[in-house]
Design an enzyme around this catalytic site. Structure first.
Site, PDB file in Angstrom:
ATOM      1  N   ASP A 137      25.376  18.390 -51.362  1.00  0.00           N
ATOM      2  CA  ASP A 137      25.731  18.240 -49.940  1.00  0.00           C
ATOM      3  C   ASP A 137      26.919  19.143 -49.611  1.00  0.00           C
ATOM      4  OD1 ASP A 137      27.280  16.427 -51.608  1.00  0.00           O
ATOM      5  OD2 ASP A 137      28.115  15.597 -49.762  1.00  0.00           O
ATOM      6  N   GLU A 149      28.599  13.745 -52.087  1.00  0.00           N
ATOM      7  CA  GLU A 149      29.979  13.806 -52.593  1.00  0.00           C
ATOM      8  C   GLU A 149      30.985  13.814 -51.450  1.00  0.00           C
ATOM      9  OE1 GLU A 149      33.819  15.421 -53.886  1.00  0.00           O
ATOM     10  OE2 GLU A 149      32.471  16.311 -52.434  1.00  0.00           O
TER      11      GLU A 149
HETATM   12 ZN    ZN Z   1      32.866  19.639 -53.619  1.00  0.00          ZN
END
Ligand code: ZN
Length: 480
Positions: free
Chosen positions: A117, A184
């Site tokens: 992501d 994340e």
């Molecule tokens: Zn990162």
């Protein structure tokens, strides 16, 4: 009198001798003999894979599922040997866990991590990009676009390296996991799911390696040599709100201390009384290793912390970057009072964000706040939901650390390797739950100019870095 002078002279000579001897001894620890490692993979093909990976707008906010679907399909088509030979388990929020079974099940497995992501393009900055952020343009020796540095560059480097090693017929002795979180940037529930999944299977990783640092070039003032900071831990996080109340009323009749004044006094007390810090624990290890690479006049100080640590504490606390390495930081970020100039605030408040050093905890920080403010009229409200204690500190004397240190040297040539501390949050804190040791570094050499592009404008990764990164992962994997 003469005796006293002679005594003082002898004392001074002894002191100078001790300082000189310590400084002379204070040299970089001999690194492992490390012949350069060259993977020999097709770097242009890897750059093309990264370019294609960037073109999927994988922003983890729940409304880009088709982008993640496309990205995950791309991994299958770009890396067919991995798709064929490794086991893939999809976990929470588009997280992918690959298992590369080793030949010796008695050895503890290891895990390489990255995340798929990316953060969005900040509002109003689009026209300042040299190339459209999700075009994956390849130009001037770089792959350009959002996610190249954070963190698709590492993800593609890992995949391209494993694909190449599979093509050469290599099989690791240890089982190797490849874990790619899909969320994340919004908390890392995917990496947490991976850790829980491994724990449920009774797996304890020997080590995990994730992002959280780089090979730093010209980032630390006074050091010409590149510094690979292999981070052993990451800071925790807690936010407190300070609230003072008063009857309010007309500003023509203020009490001696207003709610606003009380909050101002509390904020000032916290700013002028930082959480204690210093050259101990992971901070001590960082500066002890780093200090060995400085020029003589600075080396004298780091070689003799028994004498100079008070001076070093003052100097290092003065700059924001080194201060953040030494202690839990205190950042007042929000203030509120009355919304009218002639009305006393019935309630005033301040919000303070703390990034917690591994030697402290959420509770010890709250105790510091309470003691420092020392005002029962100020209520301290702790946001427990979005808080986390610091991660455990990995062991720099472990075999995993040495392997990473050696592989970095094999890929980048002579440099300084130091154990460090990540001051922001990464998925590594979740992987640490299932690992004896969790380390943090992306094998790319960056300057301050590159760091400004991280989450910023014109994010890019040089093809040279992609190649060095693949050599690093190749050197590391070939030892497993
Ligand atoms: Zn990162």
């Amino acid at each position: 009198m003469r005796k006293i002078l002679m005594g003082a002279g002898a004392g001074l000579a002894l002191l100078t001798g001790v300082i000189g001897y310590n400084t002379w001894q204070f040299t970089p620890q001999a690194s492992q003999s490390a012949a350069p490692y060259v993977l020999g993979a097709d770097i242009d093909a890897a750059a093309q894979s990264l370019s294609k990976a960037v073109q999927f707008k994988t922003i983890a906010n729940g409304s880009h599922q088709e982008e993640f679907d496309g990205f995950l399909a791309l991994l299958k088509s770009e890396f067919p040997l991995i798709a064929n030979k490794l086991t893939l388990e999809p976990l929470a929020n588009n997280t992918q866990l690959y298992t590369w079974h080793g030949t010796d099940p008695s050895l503890a497995p290891v895990l390489l991590a990255a995340h798929s992501d990316v953060v969005p393009i900040s509002f109003g900055s689009l026209d300042r990009w040299s190339y459209t952020p999700f075009s994956g343009e390849i130009a001037d020796g770089y792959v350009w676009g959002r996610g190249t540095l954070d963190d698709k560059g590492a993800l593609i480097a890992i995949m391209a390296t494993v694909e190449h090693l599979l093509a050469t017929g290599f099989t690791p002795k240890r089982t190797v996991y490849l874990s790619f979180g899909g969320d994340e940037e919004i908390g890392g529930d995917g990496a947490l799911a991976v850790a829980n999944h491994l724990i449920a299977q009774g797996v304890t990783l020997d080590w995990a390696l994730d992002e959280g640092s780089f090979v730093l070039q010209d980032v630390i003032p006074g050091l010409d040599v590149p510094v690979a900071s292999i981070n052993l831990a990451e800071k925790g996080y807690v936010t407190v709100k300070l609230v003072a109340r008063s009857p309010g009323g007309h500003s023509a009749l203020p009490p001696r201390v207003t709610a606003v004044g009380r909050i101002a006094r509390a904020v000032d007390a916290l700013q002028t009384t930082p959480v204690p810090g210093g050259l101990s624990d992971v901070s001590g290890a960082f500066f002890d290793n780093l200090g060995r690479h400085f020029s003589l006049e600075k080396r004298v100080l780091f070689a003799n912390t028994w004498l100079f640590s008070p001076l070093l504490n003052v100097v290092l606390s003065d700059a924001a970057t080194t201060n953040a390495m030494l202690r839990t930081t205190t950042a007042p970020t929000m203030l509120a009072g009355s919304n009218k100039e002639n009305v006393l605030a019935a309630e005033a408040s301040a919000v303070i964000n703390f990034r917690i050093h591994p030697r402290d905890t959420i509770d010890s920080v709250i105790a510091h706040v309470t003691e420092t403010i020392d005002d029962p009229e100020v209520e301290i409200v702790v946001d427990r939901q979005f808080s986390s204690n610091p991660s455990p500190v990995a062991d720099e004397a472990s075999a995993g650390y040495t392997q990473i240190q050696t592989a970095i040297t094999q890929a980048f040539g002579p440099l300084a390797t130091v154990p460090g501390l990540t001051i922001a949050a990464t998925d590594a804190r979740h992987y640490a739950l299932a690992a004896k040791n969790a380390f943090r570094i992306n094998p790319f050499k960056v300057t301050n100019d590159d760091i400004a592009r991280f989450h910023g404008i014109d994010e890019r990764l040089s093809i040279e870095n992609l190649e060095a990164g693949m050599n690093f992962y190749g050197a590391l994997l070939s030892k497993q």
